[in-house]
Write a protein that holds these residues in place. Structure first.
Motif, PDB file in Angstrom:
ATOM      1  N   ARG A   2       0.832  -1.208   0.000  1.00  0.00           N
ATOM      2  CA  ARG A   2       0.000   0.000   0.000  1.00  0.00           C
ATOM      3  C   ARG A   2       0.866   1.256   0.000  1.00  0.00           C
ATOM      4  NH1 ARG A   2      -3.218  -2.387  -2.355  1.00  0.00           N
ATOM      5  NH2 ARG A   2      -4.520  -3.904  -1.358  1.00  0.00           N
ATOM      6  N   ARG A   3       1.958   1.219   0.740  1.00  0.00           N
ATOM      7  CA  ARG A   3       2.854   2.380   0.800  1.00  0.00           C
ATOM      8  C   ARG A   3       3.505   2.621  -0.566  1.00  0.00           C
ATOM      9  NH1 ARG A   3       3.751   7.180   1.698  1.00  0.00           N
ATOM     10  NH2 ARG A   3       5.807   7.762   2.348  1.00  0.00           N
ATOM     11  N   GLU A   6       0.985   4.295  -2.682  1.00  0.00           N
ATOM     12  CA  GLU A   6       0.854   5.708  -2.316  1.00  0.00           C
ATOM     13  C   GLU A   6       1.971   6.558  -2.921  1.00  0.00           C
ATOM     14  OE1 GLU A   6       0.815   5.835   1.935  1.00  0.00           O
ATOM     15  OE2 GLU A   6      -1.097   4.768   2.087  1.00  0.00           O
TER      16      GLU A   6
END
Length: 103
Positions: A2-3, A6
C-alpha cells in the motif's frame, strides 16, 4: 504494498502530465518525429503503469511468486527509467531550450 502504491500514484500522475504537455508542445511546433517518439513512450508508460498498479493492488498471496513478480516489476521500472533518461528526457530538454523544430 500500500505504501508503494501511495508513492507510485503521484509519480505516475506527474509523468502523465509531463508526457501530455510535451506531446502538445511538439504538435504545436509541428515536430512529427518527436511527437511520434513521445507517443510511443507515453503508450508504453501507460501500459506499464496499469500493470504496476495491478501488481500493487492485487499482490500474489504466495510469497515466492510475490517476490518473483516484485523483482520483475523492479527490473522493468529500472529499464523503462533508463530508456527515458537516455531518449525522452533529453528530448524534453531540447524542446525546452528551443533546439528542436518541425520535422
Amino acid at each position: 504494498m500500500r505504501r508503494l502504491e501511495e508513492l507510485f500514484v503521484p509519480h505516475r500522475q506527474a509523468k502523465v502530465a509531463l508526457y501530455e504537455d510535451s506531446v502538445r508542445v511538439c504538435q504545436l511546433k509541428g515536430d512529427k518525429t518527436s511527437t511520434a517518439v513521445l507517443n510511443i513512450f507515453r503508450s508504453n508508460m501507460n501500459v506499464m503503469g496499469e500493470a504496476i498498479m495491478g501488481f500493487l493492488r492485487f499482490p500474489d498471496p504466495h510469497p515466492d511468486r510475490l517476490l518473483q513478480r516484485f523483482r520483475t516489476v523492479a527490473s522493468t521500472l529500472r529499464s523503462m527509467m533508463d530508456t527515458e533518461e537516455k531518449v525522452v528526457f533529453p528530448l524534453f530538454l531540447r524542446h525546452a531550450r528551443g533546439e528542436v523544430g518541425p520535422s
